[in-house]
Structures are given as C-alpha cells and as structure tokens.
Scaffold this motif. Structure first.
Motif: not given
Length: 106
Positions: A98-104
């Motif tokens: 699982t990877v999360s994508i930064p908000s920007k």
C-alpha cells in the motif's frame, strides 16, 4: 499478479493487479491512478511519482539509491517513508503493498 493499493489524499483507494517486473509507477500510469504523473517516464529525473510507503512495507523494499534521495529532496513534503514509485519493482513479495499519494500530487 501482485495487488498494489494506491491511496489518494482524499481517502479514495485503488487496488489493482500489477504485473511482476513493472514498477509501482508503471502500474499506476497504466491504470490511470490520479496523482502519479511520472513526467520523466521513470528516469528518476523528477519527483512526480513520489509516494509514501506504509511502514510495514518499507523495510521489504530495496534501499534507496543516492539519486532517488536527491530527487525526493525536491518532492512535496518528503518523509522517512517516501519513495519514488518508479524505483519500486513489483514482485510476488510485494503482493498487498500500500502506497499513499501526497496531497499536492493528487
């Protein structure tokens, strides 16, 4: 095929099957995952495929090379668990990553 989960900053989740040998970035691009732009096409010349790796997976990945560290310095809000998704090659051992994508980038 291993399943990789991409989490957008807004909480939306995408779990997709990615072929062994492709990068986590290539899996995202092929499946139109928002926030993984991959402007340089995986040449480690930008940071538009920056992701945060879930802590339990971080030590299962190969160590970052110096070039990746340099690119991450230019990424939006890099953290200890930041990686360039173009540098993470998918294998059976990464099934469930699982990877999360930064908000920007989202």
């Amino acid at each position: 095929m291993p399943k990789i989960t991409y989490l957008e900053d807004n909480g939306k989740s995408h779990t997709i099957e990615v072929s062994n040998g492709l990068s986590v970035m290539e899996g995202a691009v092929q499946n139109d995952i928002p926030g993984i732009d991959a402007d340089c096409g995986g040449g480690m010349a930008c940071a538009t495929c920056h992701v945060y790796v879930k802590e339990e997976w971080f030590d299962k990945l190969p160590k970052k090379e110096d070039g990746e560290e340099d690119m991450l310095d230019m990424a939006f809000e890099p953290k200890q668990n930041s990686r360039l998704s173009c540098q993470i090659l998918v294998s059976d051992e990464l099934d469930g990553l699982t990877v999360s994508i930064p908000s920007k980038q989202g």
